[in-house]
Motif scaffolding. Structure first.
Motif, PDB file in Angstrom:
ATOM      1  N   ASP A 170       0.863  -1.177   0.000  1.00 13.85           N
ATOM      2  CA  ASP A 170       0.000   0.000   0.000  1.00 13.85           C
ATOM      3  C   ASP A 170       0.902   1.230   0.000  1.00 13.85           C
ATOM      4  OD1 ASP A 170      -1.545   2.142   1.959  1.00 13.85           O
ATOM      5  OD2 ASP A 170      -2.919   1.048   0.644  1.00 13.85           O
ATOM      6  N   ALA A 171       0.505   2.279  -0.685  1.00 14.46           N
ATOM      7  CA  ALA A 171       1.330   3.489  -0.796  1.00 14.46           C
ATOM      8  C   ALA A 171       1.717   4.057   0.567  1.00 14.46           C
ATOM      9  CB  ALA A 171       0.612   4.540  -1.624  1.00 14.46           C
ATOM     10  N   GLY A 172       0.870   3.879   1.576  1.00 14.23           N
ATOM     11  CA  GLY A 172       1.156   4.408   2.898  1.00 14.23           C
ATOM     12  C   GLY A 172       2.049   3.520   3.752  1.00 14.23           C
TER      13      GLY A 172
END
Length: 67
Positions: free
Chosen positions: A39-41
């Motif tokens: 996930d990008a986060g």
């Protein structure tokens, strides 16, 4: 012989490569699909199957990376 003024700085930060060179390498590894995130986060990157193959071709012993 390289003149001092022609050298590029490769910054070490604790036990990793930092600075502009580290940033450029990370960007390239992501673009080529050698590294990814779930996930990008997410904080951590993961080595993909392609990355495992390519890093191994470069002679990098991935068994030295702690899980």
């Amino acid at each position: 012989m390289t003149k001092t003024s022609d050298r590029k700085l490769a910054k070490g930060c604790y036990e990793h490569l930092g600075g502009q060179l580290g940033k450029l390498l990370l960007e390239k590894f992501l673009k080529e699909g050698w590294l990814t995130k779930d996930d990008a986060g997410d904080k951590y990157f993961y080595i993909t199957e392609k990355g495992t193959l390519e890093f191994t071709k470069l002679g990098i012993d991935l068994s030295l990376i702690k899980s």
